[in-house]
Design a protein around this motif. Structure first.
Motif, mmCIF file in Angstrom:
data_model
loop_
_atom_site.group_PDB
_atom_site.id
_atom_site.type_symbol
_atom_site.label_atom_id
_atom_site.label_comp_id
_atom_site.label_asym_id
_atom_site.label_seq_id
_atom_site.Cartn_x
_atom_site.Cartn_y
_atom_site.Cartn_z
ATOM 1 N N ALA A 28 0.679 -0.729 0.097
ATOM 2 C CA ALA A 28 -0.101 -0.212 0.167
ATOM 3 C C ALA A 28 1.185 0.711 -0.191
ATOM 4 N N VAL A 29 0.944 2.869 -0.275
ATOM 5 C CA VAL A 29 1.124 3.718 0.116
ATOM 6 C C VAL A 29 0.285 4.565 0.934
ATOM 7 N N ILE A 30 0.875 4.947 1.279
ATOM 8 C CA ILE A 30 0.412 5.911 2.654
ATOM 9 C C ILE A 30 0.581 7.372 2.366
ATOM 10 N N LYS A 31 -0.544 8.506 3.042
ATOM 11 C CA LYS A 31 -0.168 9.712 2.768
ATOM 12 C C LYS A 31 -0.069 9.831 4.454
ATOM 13 N N LEU A 32 1.358 11.017 4.811
ATOM 14 C CA LEU A 32 1.365 10.623 6.362
ATOM 15 C C LEU A 32 0.763 11.246 6.994
ATOM 16 N N ALA A 33 -0.540 11.381 8.716
ATOM 17 C CA ALA A 33 -1.012 11.637 9.054
ATOM 18 C C ALA A 33 0.057 12.927 9.929
ATOM 19 N N ALA A 34 0.841 11.970 10.354
ATOM 20 C CA ALA A 34 2.278 12.658 11.444
ATOM 21 C C ALA A 34 3.443 11.661 10.761
ATOM 22 N N PHE A 114 11.906 -4.435 7.292
ATOM 23 C CA PHE A 114 11.210 -2.938 8.901
ATOM 24 C C PHE A 114 11.113 -2.005 7.280
ATOM 25 N N ILE A 115 10.505 -1.823 7.891
ATOM 26 C CA ILE A 115 9.961 0.234 7.512
ATOM 27 C C ILE A 115 11.932 0.882 6.853
ATOM 28 N N GLY A 116 12.279 1.139 5.850
ATOM 29 C CA GLY A 116 13.185 1.923 5.569
ATOM 30 C C GLY A 116 14.484 0.876 4.766
ATOM 31 N N MET A 117 13.931 -0.263 4.384
ATOM 32 C CA MET A 117 14.942 -1.432 4.014
ATOM 33 C C MET A 117 14.402 -1.267 1.985
ATOM 34 N N ARG A 118 13.222 -1.942 1.512
ATOM 35 C CA ARG A 118 13.361 -1.377 0.554
ATOM 36 C C ARG A 118 12.156 -0.491 0.045
ATOM 37 N N SER A 119 11.544 0.136 1.235
ATOM 38 C CA SER A 119 10.540 0.736 1.312
ATOM 39 C C SER A 119 11.199 1.852 2.082
ATOM 40 N N ASN A 120 10.571 3.299 2.133
ATOM 41 C CA ASN A 120 11.369 4.853 2.391
ATOM 42 C C ASN A 120 11.274 4.382 3.782
ATOM 43 N N GLY A 121 11.410 5.629 4.002
ATOM 44 C CA GLY A 121 11.951 6.098 5.772
ATOM 45 C C GLY A 121 10.608 7.181 5.385
ATOM 46 N N THR A 122 9.684 6.864 6.738
ATOM 47 C CA THR A 122 8.141 7.125 7.762
ATOM 48 C C THR A 122 8.307 8.821 7.624
ATOM 49 N N GLN A 123 9.532 9.747 8.116
ATOM 50 C CA GLN A 123 9.630 10.534 8.470
ATOM 51 C C GLN A 123 9.939 11.325 6.343
ATOM 52 N N ALA A 124 8.531 11.158 6.157
ATOM 53 C CA ALA A 124 8.573 11.841 4.554
ATOM 54 C C ALA A 124 6.438 11.533 4.808
ATOM 55 N N GLU A 125 6.271 12.509 3.619
ATOM 56 C CA GLU A 125 5.418 13.187 2.821
ATOM 57 C C GLU A 125 4.074 11.621 2.760
ATOM 58 N N TYR A 126 4.928 11.030 1.585
ATOM 59 C CA TYR A 126 4.057 9.814 1.624
ATOM 60 C C TYR A 126 4.952 8.887 2.288
ATOM 61 N N ALA A 341 14.382 17.297 24.456
ATOM 62 C CA ALA A 341 12.409 16.762 24.209
ATOM 63 C C ALA A 341 12.567 15.104 24.499
ATOM 64 N N THR A 342 11.859 14.742 24.542
ATOM 65 C CA THR A 342 11.249 13.336 24.782
ATOM 66 C C THR A 342 11.243 12.778 23.747
ATOM 67 N N LYS A 343 10.640 13.210 23.038
ATOM 68 C CA LYS A 343 10.246 13.098 21.743
ATOM 69 C C LYS A 343 9.905 13.638 21.153
ATOM 70 N N VAL A 344 9.632 13.634 19.836
ATOM 71 C CA VAL A 344 9.038 14.863 18.854
ATOM 72 C C VAL A 344 8.237 14.325 17.774
ATOM 73 N N LEU A 345 7.636 14.830 17.625
ATOM 74 C CA LEU A 345 6.170 14.370 16.637
ATOM 75 C C LEU A 345 6.490 15.700 15.446
ATOM 76 N N LEU A 346 6.130 15.106 13.826
ATOM 77 C CA LEU A 346 6.567 16.130 13.318
ATOM 78 C C LEU A 346 5.186 15.269 12.416
ATOM 79 N N THR A 347 4.520 17.008 11.677
ATOM 80 C CA THR A 347 3.699 17.415 10.963
ATOM 81 C C THR A 347 4.203 17.486 9.778
ATOM 82 N N MET A 348 3.744 17.415 8.589
ATOM 83 C CA MET A 348 3.236 16.962 7.663
ATOM 84 C C MET A 348 2.866 18.589 6.699
#
Lengths: 348, 348
Positions: A28-34, A114-126, A341-348
């Motif tokens: 599947a391809v997803i559009k990241l919400a965060a 794992f995510i990031g092997m053949r798939s792209n990393g998810t700190q991304a828009e899609y 920061a303990t944990k950082v949320l990234l918005t798109m």
């Protein structure tokens, strides 16, 4: 699309990259919400992992909307909102069936473990998500803005902490120690609480994290480390040590702390990515401890976690104490590296 | 009374020693019906343990008749025939209640954790047994001569092997590998079989032990070691490895063999006394293996084992392939050291 790239240790940039596409009929391809930055992303950032870092697409935590699926995907469709794990799982192989979707034989064989092997990393828009049927869980409704961080946390840190609490056999009447006050350790507190633990002892010297641990269900905080920390835990556990310990750091010091705090015949669940640590089997023999750890089989816990989030019974998104637009991801890495920061949320 | 003494590594003698007496009101004194030499007795015999050996009274396996009890002993009385474990247990403390009588807090605090600490060794005509109520199990009847070796095996090697098979989660449908073809490994085969394992793979190059393993329930024998042995196990387990592995040696080589043979998410039960071995936590993390080991909580299993022996369903005494009067104990040590005997029974 925008994507977070680690050019080399310590150097993170945000660049345009091509849109991911379906590579297999089960994708599947997803559009990241965060998205978010993980404690484990700090290992390469600090140059503290054996493999060299070279323009790596970062990120492995994700929630978002499905925009495209392969012909063989049956359980999710475009428009669905989904949560998934950093471990890809077919849901059908021997290890998936045994409850270890984190070590899926089919995904590993396909180079997609794992995510990031053949798939792209998810700190991304899609992002491309392999084995969508076995990996993604559709949420019961499109989330509110308030639910987004909670679901984001479920994707990794809560799921990982929960697994560690489960491996440490948290349950009614049990005393559980958590070593590591990062987002995973805090997730473990939520897990231990939900699993019914009677005493939850967080080892932390950080006032903000101590406070959050208490909100999540920690009954005690121990600031001391090493032998002094072990002595404090023994005091709190009738002199015999904790029934179970969560190790959520990965260093030798953290393992030694865990071994010192656990009672004979007790349980250690470890989820900190190990770095140059080992355990003498004589110590394990003497303590007669149960040891289990690894990449968390988050997929197994997701239905429970999502249900608790939609019922409003847990608020794991409180671990996010810094929210940044994706273009400011480099600031997020810096803040986590400096522990501001303990944990950082990234918005798109 | 006659007692086996290890004067120094490699030098065993049989001497007269004073009769043991009651030291505590919870003690019993028993007249041994038989004793035996353990694989773990070979570590000091070979000078391969850190603590120096100096005129040590040997032996920790025992069955026999109670001849005297302290005022606070309630469950056994003079004339009863009993089986006990090398680990002393009160039966009441937190670790005993948790199912780990092998790490009894009261016995350890009293300096009586194992037979041979404050009590004398059981390669002797008589022995003091601390915490008799929590440690000894009365048999349903006075044993026949044929039952003696079976009960003797239950006292340690069968109980220890059974625990390892249990820790390796032997059960219906499971494939279990046993590393170590000594008496404990052979006991593990009996345990795995009784617990319902579908495949039991014994790693052994010794034809006599292979044969006994098959009698006990092994479905396959693998003679190869190292990478070749691992490849054979993978062939027998659909390419994914065993569900569980029993490690019954204690060396680095045996641990590595166990880790190589187990599947992701599988179980290792280890009971070989560890000697200079350690495990990188990265390997445990990658395999996501469950690891448990230590001095076996034999006491927990004894009621089941004794019942199976009296029903004639198991014949663990077959591990004894050399029977000697106690005065010939030195020959027994030599035979086990040279591997001409698997396990030596001593008669009084």
């Amino acid at each position: 699309m925008r994507s977070v790239i680690m050019e080399e240790p310590g150097k993170v940039v945000v660049e345009d990259r091509p849109m991911p596409t379906l590579l297999e009929s089960t994708d599947a391809v997803i559009k990241l919400a965060a998205s978010c930055i993980c404690g484990s992303d700090l290992w390469p950032y600090r140059g503290a992992q054996p493999e060299p870092v070279d323009h790596q697409q970062m990120g492995h935590e994700y929630i978002g909307e499905v925009i495209e699926v392969g012909d063989d995907v049956k359980t999710v469709k475009p428009g669905d909102f989904v949560v998934g794990s950093f471990c890809i799982s077919c849901g059908e192989c021997a290890t998936c069936r045994d409850g270890y979707p984190s070590r899926c034989l089919k995904a590993i064989a396909a180079g997609d473990g794992f995510i990031g092997m053949r798939s792209n990393g998810t700190q991304a828009e899609y992002a491309r998500i392999p084995f969508a049927d076995g990996t993604l869980i559709k949420t019961p409704a499109y989330p509110t803005a308030e639910q987004i961080p909670h679901l984001m946390a479920a994707s990794d840190v809560l799921g990982t902490g929960w697994y560690a609490a489960d491996a440490a056999k948290a349950g009614p009447g049990k005393a559980i120690v958590v070593v590591g006050d990062g987002a995973v350790g805090l997730g473990a507190v939520i897990g231990a609480k939900q699993l019914g633990a009677e005493k939850i002892i967080m080892m932390s010297r950080n006032p903000k994290r101590q406070e959050l641990a208490k909100q999540f269900g920690a009954t005690h905080v121990v600031e001391e480390r090493g032998e002094e920390g072990i002595a404090k835990v023994l005091e709190l556990t009738d002199g015999v040590g904790a029934h179970g310990v969560v190790e959520a750091v990965g260093t030798q010091q953290a393992f030694d702390q865990a071994l010192g705090c656990v009672r004979h015949g007790g349980y250690i669940g470890f989820v900190g990515v190990p770095h140059d640590s080992s355990i003498g089997t004589d110590v394990l023999f003497d303590k007669q401890v149960h040891l289990e750890g690894g990449p968390a089989p988050v997929r197994k816990y997701l239905p429970t976690l999502i249900d608790l989030i939609y019922k409003g019974e847990i608020e794991p998104g409180k671990v996010f104490d810094l929210v940044l637009p994706i273009d400011e991801a480099p600031k997020g890495y810096e803040a986590m590296d400096q522990r501001t920061a303990t944990k950082v949320l990234l918005t798109m």
